[in-house]
Design a protein around this motif. Structure first.
Motif, short mmCIF file in Angstrom:
data_model
loop_
_atom_site.label_atom_id
_atom_site.label_comp_id
_atom_site.label_asym_id
_atom_site.label_seq_id
_atom_site.Cartn_x
_atom_site.Cartn_y
_atom_site.Cartn_z
N ARG A 137 -8.14 51.84 -82.80
CA ARG A 137 -8.77 52.67 -83.83
C ARG A 137 -10.00 53.39 -83.30
NH1 ARG A 137 -8.45 49.10 -89.44
NH2 ARG A 137 -6.17 48.88 -89.46
N ARG A 138 -10.12 54.64 -83.72
CA ARG A 138 -11.30 55.45 -83.37
C ARG A 138 -11.80 56.12 -84.64
NH1 ARG A 138 -13.79 54.64 -78.69
NH2 ARG A 138 -14.21 56.83 -78.24
N ARG A 139 -13.12 56.23 -84.76
CA ARG A 139 -13.71 56.88 -85.92
C ARG A 139 -14.52 58.09 -85.47
NH1 ARG A 139 -14.77 56.07 -91.18
NH2 ARG A 139 -13.73 54.04 -91.17
N TYR A 140 -14.32 59.20 -86.17
CA TYR A 140 -15.05 60.44 -85.94
C TYR A 140 -15.60 60.90 -87.28
CZ TYR A 140 -12.21 60.20 -81.74
OH TYR A 140 -11.59 59.76 -80.59
N GLY A 141 -16.85 60.51 -87.57
CA GLY A 141 -17.41 60.79 -88.88
C GLY A 141 -16.60 60.07 -89.94
N GLN A 142 -16.04 60.81 -90.87
CA GLN A 142 -15.23 60.22 -91.94
C GLN A 142 -13.75 60.12 -91.57
OE1 GLN A 142 -16.42 62.78 -95.37
NE2 GLN A 142 -17.22 60.87 -96.22
N VAL A 143 -13.42 60.52 -90.36
CA VAL A 143 -12.03 60.48 -89.92
C VAL A 143 -11.78 59.20 -89.12
CG1 VAL A 143 -10.24 61.62 -88.54
CG2 VAL A 143 -11.90 62.99 -89.83
N GLU A 144 -10.77 58.43 -89.51
CA GLU A 144 -10.38 57.24 -88.75
C GLU A 144 -8.95 57.43 -88.25
OE1 GLU A 144 -10.65 52.40 -88.97
OE2 GLU A 144 -10.13 53.46 -90.81
N VAL A 145 -8.76 57.24 -86.94
CA VAL A 145 -7.45 57.42 -86.31
C VAL A 145 -7.00 56.08 -85.74
CG1 VAL A 145 -6.13 58.69 -84.58
CG2 VAL A 145 -8.08 59.79 -85.70
N ASP A 146 -5.77 55.68 -86.06
CA ASP A 146 -5.17 54.47 -85.51
C ASP A 146 -4.02 54.90 -84.60
OD1 ASP A 146 -3.67 52.13 -85.01
OD2 ASP A 146 -4.38 51.22 -86.87
N LEU A 147 -4.22 54.79 -83.28
CA LEU A 147 -3.22 55.26 -82.34
C LEU A 147 -1.97 54.39 -82.34
CD1 LEU A 147 -5.44 56.22 -79.27
CD2 LEU A 147 -4.43 57.75 -80.95
N ALA A 148 -2.11 53.10 -82.64
CA ALA A 148 -0.95 52.21 -82.66
C ALA A 148 -0.09 52.49 -83.88
CB ALA A 148 -1.40 50.76 -82.64
N ALA A 149 -0.72 52.65 -85.04
CA ALA A 149 0.02 52.91 -86.28
C ALA A 149 0.36 54.38 -86.45
CB ALA A 149 -0.79 52.42 -87.48
N ARG A 150 -0.19 55.23 -85.59
CA ARG A 150 0.00 56.68 -85.68
C ARG A 150 -0.39 57.18 -87.06
NH1 ARG A 150 3.11 58.72 -81.59
NH2 ARG A 150 3.95 60.39 -82.87
N SER A 151 -1.58 56.77 -87.50
CA SER A 151 -2.05 57.14 -88.83
C SER A 151 -3.45 57.73 -88.76
CB SER A 151 -2.03 55.93 -89.77
OG SER A 151 -2.96 54.95 -89.33
N VAL A 152 -3.77 58.57 -89.74
CA VAL A 152 -5.08 59.20 -89.84
C VAL A 152 -5.56 59.11 -91.28
CG1 VAL A 152 -6.40 61.32 -89.46
CG2 VAL A 152 -4.39 60.85 -88.05
N HIS A 153 -6.82 58.71 -91.44
CA HIS A 153 -7.42 58.66 -92.76
C HIS A 153 -8.70 59.48 -92.77
CE1 HIS A 153 -4.72 55.20 -93.01
NE2 HIS A 153 -4.84 55.27 -94.32
N LEU A 154 -8.93 60.17 -93.87
CA LEU A 154 -10.17 60.93 -94.08
C LEU A 154 -10.84 60.36 -95.31
CD1 LEU A 154 -12.10 63.32 -93.53
CD2 LEU A 154 -10.59 64.73 -94.95
#
Length: 219
Positions: free
Chosen positions: A125-142
């Motif tokens: 998981r990586r977070r960029y401000g309010q954006v969270e990216v999960d490379l394993a789950a291939r998901s993005v949340h804002l």
């Protein structure tokens, strides 16, 4: 991710290509080192290399690439299971070593792990401000809400995250996302980057005019 698979076993190679393609990756499959030569200079997120090939040693090939400064994450695939073989493989440039036979799910997990390590990521998981990216789950949340990306939007975002802190030229993004012989419209990268910014905010991708793109440091 765009992957280079070097494997001469037809059944295994076809199975891995199909499994990884179904998992959302772009796979260039070569059955010999001679075939690999036609992909020289192409960018990859990771290499999957069989040790014993019809026309040479995959390990020697990988060692030669490392000598040129190539740091592309590499997973060695081999039936050689002696401790001395594993030590030699890792010392010669492989980032991980998988003994045949293996489950494709384990290969995919090890592949994700070596790519994260290469990108300096301790987890998926990586977070960029309010954006969270999960490379394993291939998901993005804002802001906690899931955001649906197109396949190419995800591929561009993933490529930039795995190269965090580096500028990725437009041409490399094209080749990473579509592969060796695909053709893009001249503004395709710009269109997909615009889609990412519309869904995740303008700061998620930085444009460096005349140089390329990188994941937004200020996001």
């Amino acid at each position: 991710m765009r992957l280079l698979l070097i494997e001469d076993d037809e059944i295994l190679g076809e199975g891995l290509r199909d499994y990884l393609s179904a998992d959302g990756h772009r796979v260039d499959w070569c059955r010999s080192l001679r075939e690999v030569a036609s992909y020289r200079g192409e960018p990859y997120d990771a290499l999957l290399v069989d040790w014993q090939l019809p026309d040479g040693s995959g390990l020697d090939w990988l060692s030669a690439r490392r000598a040129t400064g190539d740091l592309t994450p590499a997973l060695m695939l081999t039936a050689r299971d002696l401790l001395s073989d594993r030590v030699r493989g890792l010392d010669s440039g492989a980032d991980d070593y998988l003994v045949k036979p293996f489950a494709p799910e384990e290969l995919a997990a090890r592949l994700r792990a070596i790519c994260r390590r290469a990108a300096g990521m301790g987890g998926a998981r990586r977070r960029y401000g309010q954006v969270e990216v999960d490379l394993a789950a291939r998901s993005v949340h804002l802001a906690g809400a899931r955001v649906e990306l197109t396949g190419r939007e995800w591929a561009i975002l993933e490529a930039l995250i795995l190269r965090a802190g580096r500028i990725v030229p437009k041409q490399d993004l094209e080749r990473l996302v579509l592969g060796f012989d695909a053709e893009w419209a001249s503004n395709a990268v710009e269109v997909h980057v615009a889609g990412l910014r519309r869904k995740l905010g303008r700061a998620i991708v930085e444009t460096l005019r005349g140089l390329g793109y990188r994941i937004g440091e200020s996001a």
